[in-house]
Design a protein around this motif. Structure first.
Motif, mmCIF file in Angstrom:
data_model
loop_
_atom_site.group_PDB
_atom_site.id
_atom_site.type_symbol
_atom_site.label_atom_id
_atom_site.label_comp_id
_atom_site.label_asym_id
_atom_site.label_seq_id
_atom_site.Cartn_x
_atom_site.Cartn_y
_atom_site.Cartn_z
ATOM 1 N N SER A 185 -26.014 -30.054 -8.228
ATOM 2 C CA SER A 185 -25.172 -29.658 -7.110
ATOM 3 C C SER A 185 -26.059 -29.130 -5.994
ATOM 4 O O SER A 185 -27.069 -28.460 -6.250
ATOM 5 C CB SER A 185 -24.186 -28.570 -7.562
ATOM 6 N N TRP A 186 -25.681 -29.401 -4.760
ATOM 7 C CA TRP A 186 -26.350 -28.762 -3.633
ATOM 8 C C TRP A 186 -26.133 -27.251 -3.706
ATOM 9 O O TRP A 186 -25.044 -26.776 -4.032
ATOM 10 C CB TRP A 186 -25.791 -29.268 -2.306
ATOM 11 N N CYS A 187 -27.166 -26.509 -3.368
ATOM 12 C CA CYS A 187 -27.075 -25.061 -3.196
ATOM 13 C C CYS A 187 -27.680 -24.768 -1.831
ATOM 14 O O CYS A 187 -28.886 -24.511 -1.705
ATOM 15 C CB CYS A 187 -27.820 -24.338 -4.314
ATOM 16 N N GLY A 188 -26.850 -24.877 -0.788
ATOM 17 C CA GLY A 188 -27.370 -24.883 0.565
ATOM 18 C C GLY A 188 -27.901 -26.269 0.911
ATOM 19 O O GLY A 188 -27.693 -27.240 0.185
ATOM 20 N N ALA A 189 -28.613 -26.356 2.023
ATOM 21 C CA ALA A 189 -29.095 -27.654 2.503
ATOM 22 C C ALA A 189 -30.448 -28.037 1.941
ATOM 23 O O ALA A 189 -30.839 -29.215 2.023
ATOM 24 C CB ALA A 189 -29.170 -27.630 4.031
ATOM 25 N N ASP A 190 -31.186 -27.093 1.350
ATOM 26 C CA ASP A 190 -32.579 -27.356 0.982
ATOM 27 C C ASP A 190 -32.867 -27.188 -0.502
ATOM 28 O O ASP A 190 -34.023 -27.322 -0.920
ATOM 29 C CB ASP A 190 -33.500 -26.404 1.759
ATOM 30 N N ARG A 191 -31.832 -26.917 -1.298
ATOM 31 C CA ARG A 191 -32.085 -26.652 -2.713
ATOM 32 C C ARG A 191 -30.997 -27.308 -3.558
ATOM 33 O O ARG A 191 -29.849 -27.418 -3.142
ATOM 34 C CB ARG A 191 -32.105 -25.143 -2.962
ATOM 35 N N ILE A 192 -31.386 -27.729 -4.767
ATOM 36 C CA ILE A 192 -30.468 -28.322 -5.728
ATOM 37 C C ILE A 192 -30.454 -27.449 -6.980
ATOM 38 O O ILE A 192 -31.510 -27.030 -7.470
ATOM 39 C CB ILE A 192 -30.914 -29.754 -6.124
ATOM 40 N N ALA A 193 -29.268 -27.170 -7.498
ATOM 41 C CA ALA A 193 -29.124 -26.510 -8.796
ATOM 42 C C ALA A 193 -28.780 -27.584 -9.818
ATOM 43 O O ALA A 193 -27.839 -28.363 -9.615
ATOM 44 C CB ALA A 193 -28.026 -25.450 -8.751
ATOM 45 N N ALA A 194 -29.536 -27.649 -10.911
ATOM 46 C CA ALA A 194 -29.379 -28.756 -11.840
ATOM 47 C C ALA A 194 -29.517 -28.297 -13.284
ATOM 48 O O ALA A 194 -30.143 -27.276 -13.581
ATOM 49 C CB ALA A 194 -30.414 -29.850 -11.543
ATOM 50 N N ILE A 195 -28.936 -29.067 -14.178
ATOM 51 C CA ILE A 195 -29.127 -28.897 -15.618
ATOM 52 C C ILE A 195 -30.196 -29.905 -16.031
ATOM 53 O O ILE A 195 -29.994 -31.112 -15.918
ATOM 54 C CB ILE A 195 -27.814 -29.134 -16.391
ATOM 55 N N VAL A 196 -31.339 -29.400 -16.494
ATOM 56 C CA VAL A 196 -32.519 -30.237 -16.717
ATOM 57 C C VAL A 196 -33.049 -30.027 -18.133
ATOM 58 O O VAL A 196 -33.206 -28.887 -18.585
ATOM 59 C CB VAL A 196 -33.632 -29.915 -15.692
ATOM 60 N N SER A 197 -33.339 -31.119 -18.820
ATOM 61 C CA SER A 197 -33.969 -31.065 -20.140
ATOM 62 C C SER A 197 -35.319 -31.759 -20.071
ATOM 63 O O SER A 197 -35.638 -32.450 -19.094
ATOM 64 C CB SER A 197 -33.088 -31.734 -21.200
ATOM 65 N N ASP A 198 -36.111 -31.613 -21.121
ATOM 66 C CA ASP A 198 -37.446 -32.207 -21.093
ATOM 67 C C ASP A 198 -37.411 -33.719 -21.244
ATOM 68 O O ASP A 198 -38.291 -34.416 -20.746
ATOM 69 C CB ASP A 198 -38.338 -31.583 -22.177
ATOM 70 N N ARG A 199 -36.391 -34.241 -21.946
ATOM 71 C CA ARG A 199 -36.283 -35.680 -22.167
ATOM 72 C C ARG A 199 -34.873 -36.144 -21.818
ATOM 73 O O ARG A 199 -33.931 -35.342 -21.804
ATOM 74 C CB ARG A 199 -36.608 -36.014 -23.628
ATOM 75 N N PRO A 200 -34.676 -37.459 -21.595
ATOM 76 C CA PRO A 200 -33.356 -37.959 -21.204
ATOM 77 C C PRO A 200 -32.465 -38.357 -22.376
ATOM 78 O O PRO A 200 -31.524 -39.138 -22.207
ATOM 79 C CB PRO A 200 -33.708 -39.182 -20.344
ATOM 80 N N THR A 201 -32.750 -37.873 -23.593
ATOM 81 C CA THR A 201 -31.940 -38.214 -24.753
ATOM 82 C C THR A 201 -30.778 -37.255 -24.901
ATOM 83 O O THR A 201 -30.864 -36.090 -24.509
ATOM 84 C CB THR A 201 -32.791 -38.176 -26.027
ATOM 85 N N GLU A 202 -29.683 -37.733 -25.504
ATOM 86 C CA GLU A 202 -28.514 -36.878 -25.702
ATOM 87 C C GLU A 202 -28.874 -35.620 -26.473
ATOM 88 O O GLU A 202 -28.352 -34.537 -26.203
ATOM 89 C CB GLU A 202 -27.413 -37.650 -26.443
ATOM 90 N N ASN A 203 -29.758 -35.752 -27.431
ATOM 91 C CA ASN A 203 -30.143 -34.602 -28.237
ATOM 92 C C ASN A 203 -30.821 -33.522 -27.401
ATOM 93 O O ASN A 203 -30.673 -32.325 -27.657
ATOM 94 C CB ASN A 203 -31.074 -35.052 -29.362
ATOM 95 N N SER A 204 -31.570 -33.937 -26.380
ATOM 96 C CA SER A 204 -32.299 -32.979 -25.549
ATOM 97 C C SER A 204 -31.377 -32.178 -24.639
ATOM 98 O O SER A 204 -31.727 -31.076 -24.219
ATOM 99 C CB SER A 204 -33.352 -33.712 -24.703
ATOM 100 N N TRP A 205 -30.203 -32.744 -24.345
ATOM 101 C CA TRP A 205 -29.286 -32.047 -23.442
ATOM 102 C C TRP A 205 -28.937 -30.657 -23.949
ATOM 103 O O TRP A 205 -28.765 -29.717 -23.163
ATOM 104 C CB TRP A 205 -28.000 -32.861 -23.256
ATOM 105 N N TYR A 206 -28.833 -30.486 -25.261
ATOM 106 C CA TYR A 206 -28.369 -29.221 -25.821
ATOM 107 C C TYR A 206 -29.296 -28.048 -25.481
ATOM 108 O O TYR A 206 -28.878 -26.894 -25.498
ATOM 109 C CB TYR A 206 -28.231 -29.339 -27.338
ATOM 110 N N THR A 207 -30.536 -28.316 -25.195
ATOM 111 C CA THR A 207 -31.488 -27.241 -24.884
ATOM 112 C C THR A 207 -31.907 -27.255 -23.416
ATOM 113 O O THR A 207 -32.936 -26.697 -23.049
ATOM 114 C CB THR A 207 -32.730 -27.360 -25.779
#
Length: 653
Positions: A185-207
């Motif tokens: 999501s945008w957080c103002g015009a210059d920053r993004i707030a995101a949910i980020v994991s180390d890998r793109p696997t479904e299992n990695s999402w949990y952490t």
């Protein structure tokens, strides 16, 4: 119809039931799946379901709805997701067939985004109304139908990243992000707030962590948790990020505690939502939330995130929003025992403290309605029709019931009853998850319930410990003990229904999907003789297979509280397969051949074990279906087989 192998006596019954539910909507707007309101509050972009008889899966199509008159205009041809109005209200952005496009709401003319390498799964306008943030998923390469699929360390896992589409220059550029981005999501015009994991696997999402990404380059972790994080939602002026923290059984199934992060200081504050587990967040000028407080649905606005937190007075663009340390309180503006949203509660704010949402209950077909705290909801678009009303009239009555678990904890759920005083045969219905919940929505979200009630069954849809809508502590009680005290909650509910004369011993069945499928198989093994019939879909029956063959191996370790290498641990003692030799309950098993969340071989194992023990069993595997059955012909087949199974082994007469 694709039901040639289904017991013929129930094929016609199920066809008639589903035709009554959906038939008059064939080829036109049916159920509303998502809503986003224009900034001036006059119109809404609506994602609506369109069905074409029973030949294929329903499609999601963008529509424009006038919120005063209900006039509806179709703006898409199908395959649409995530409609978003521009801040000035002149355009609608939508992802269609994996690509982004802009739609002129007045003419319907579309403008495609430049191509990006992957599928656009979601998008969001920047506060300036010029740029769009695109969440792009590049799936792992398969090499084509004839090539092998390679997994393991070093294999291509795909990618999940962010792109920015500058609509003024018709250009796109990729943001540099370390890791895989699941939501942003945008957080103002210059920053993004995101949910980020180390890998793109479904299992990695949990952490995954809540991460702040600078558009100019660079990123830092804003918040890390031992639970799951979701729904990052930035303030338009960039001064705060709202998000939800909770235990999640599955990505996208989110209900939990609302928190605020100050990006400048890193301070995280709790928001008191008065017991509501939050399922949706919106931040036009003030921060809005929707969620569940069993048995209610509620909508609120967080104080201090607009002009004095008052959604009736929109904040100017320059308003500073500075979250303070400590706890904030949400101001509840609507609650009810009926509900809003489809799968989970969702809200689209309107000026003046109003909002628009899908409104329904067990007896009320879904309607698009405008809510004003000073008045009753006003229906804008009624999806109900004569067929739905016939289904409603045969679906009996619904009531909220509660009972005490063996340890004294209060457990709740919904009881659907046919006409007459009873006792009736009872089907215990267990939801998925376990972190999920039944709530009072149309058909309770499951057409099977109305179908069973119409044929003389009472249905108890229970919310045992671990369900949402009862706060963090209630969910915590299932973590590390799945198949333990939660099973006791369900059995206590059955006992309560016997004591109240709803049913009687020897006339009890059980059914469920996913966690509900696991629990159905677990109960008939752990408590032989209690259930006359069982129907289980997408069921874990072997936790070893689940851990090593599923794409979400994190899940079983967390919810069983052990790793599979624990000698004599719960991966064995809580596997229904370990008790299969005790099962005497006739059991019907469903599985999707392409299910990567619960590998279908588990149903095969359980069916084979029951057959070897001489227990009546049938196993149905659907090609081209995953964890959730979505093909219309497969859904019809599944319901017909279920009704036939209960009629044979749990008759109403």
């Amino acid at each position: 119809m694709g039901l040639d192998s289904t017991p013929s006596r129930y094929r016609r019954i199920v066809e008639e039931h589903f035709t009554a539910l959906y038939g008059s909507a064939f080829g036109r707007l049916g159920q509303v799946l998502a809503v986003d309101a224009a900034p001036d509050g006059r119109r809404a972009a609506v994602l609506g379901e369109i069905r074409s008889a029973w030949r294929d899966r329903p499609d999601a199509v963008l529509h424009l709805v006038d919120l005063d008159t209900g006039a509806t205009t179709r703006l898409g041809d199908g395959g649409d997701v995530c409609p978003q109005w521009s801040p000035d209200g002149t355009r609608i952005a939508v992802a269609t067939g994996g690509a982004a496009r802009l739609v002129d709401p007045d003419t319907g003319a579309g403008t495609p985004a430049p191509p990006v390498p992957g599928v656009v799964e979601y998008l969001q306008w920047a506060p300036d109304g010029r740029q769009l943030l695109l969440g792009v998923h590049r799936p792992a390469a398969t090499g084509g139908d004839a090539a092998p699929v390679v997994t393991g360390t070093g294999a291509d896992e795909g990618a999940r990243g962010l792109w920015i589409w500058d609509t003024a220059t018709a250009s796109v550029r990729q943001l540099t992000v370390t890791g895989a981005v699941w939501e942003a999501s945008w957080c103002g015009a210059d920053r993004i707030a995101a949910i980020v994991s180390d890998r793109p696997t479904e299992n990695s999402w949990y952490t995954a962590t809540l991460t702040l990404i600078e558009v100019a380059g660079g990123q830092r972790i804003g918040y890390r948790s031992d639970r799951q994080l979701a729904l990052p939602t930035g303030a338009p002026d960039g001064s705060a990020v709202a998000f939800v923290e909770c235990w999640c059984s599955d990505r996208g199934v989110v209900a939990g505690a609302l928190k605020l992060l100050d990006p400048a200081t890193g301070t995280v504050s709790d928001v008191d939502t008065r017991g509501v587990d939050v399922t949706d967040l919106r931040w036009p000028n003030s921060l809005w939330y929707a969620g569940i407080r069993e048995p209610e649905t509620a909508v609120g606005v967080v104080s201090g995130t607009g002009v004095d937190g008052d959604p009736a007075r929109p904040a100017p663009a320059s308003t500073e929003v500075a979250p303070a340390a400590g706890s904030r309180a949400g101001e509840e503006i609507w609650s009810g025992t009926d509900t809003i949203g489809q799968f989970y509660p969702a809200v689209a704010p309107l000026p003046g403290g109003r909002f628009v949402a899908v409104h329904s209950s067990y007896a009320r077909p879904p309607e698009l309605a405008v809510f004003d705290r000073a008045a009753e909801p006003r229906t804008v678009l009624a999806a109900g029709h004569d067929g739905e009303h016939r289904v409603r009239d045969r679906a009996g009555t619904l009531s909220y019931v509660d009972w005490s678990a063996p340890d004294g904890l209060r457990i709740g759920g919904f009881l659907a009853r046919p006409a007459g005083t009873g006792p009736h045969p009872l089907v215990l219905h267990v939801h998925g998850g376990p972190v999920l919940a039944f709530r009072n929505r149309w058909q309770l979200g499951h057409p099977l319930i109305g179908l069973l009630v119409a044929h003389g069954y009472a249905v108890l849809s229970a919310n045992p410990r671990g369900s949402t809508g009862r706060g963090r502590e209630y969910v915590d009680r299932v973590v590390g003990d799945m198949g333990g005290a939660d099973a006791g909650d369900l059995l206590a509910g059955v006992d309560a229904m016997i004591e109240r004369g709803v049913t009687e011993p020897g006339r009890i069945g059980v059914t469920g999907h996913s966690y509900g499928g696991f629990m159905s198989c677990w109960l008939v093994g752990a408590h032989p003789g209690r259930f006359a019939a069982a129907v289980a879909a997408s069921s874990v029956t072997d936790w070893y297979v689940q851990h090593f063959a599923s794409e979400i191996g994190w899940f079983d370790v967390a919810f069983l509280g052990a790793t599979p290498d624990t000698p004599g641990g719960p991966h064995f003692t809580r596997s229904p397969l370990s008790l299969a030799h005790r099962v005497r309950t006739p059991t019907l098993l469903f599985a999707g051949a392409d299910d990567t969340g619960v590998p279908p071989v588990q149903s095969t194992e359980f069916a084979t074990a029951l057959a070897e023990s001489g227990t009546p069993v049938e196993h149905v595997r659907y090609p081209n279906e995953g964890h959730v059955t979505r093909g219309q012909r497969a859904i019809l087949d599944q319901h017909a087989r279920t009704l036939d199974w209960f009629a044979r082994h749990l008759p109403t007469g």
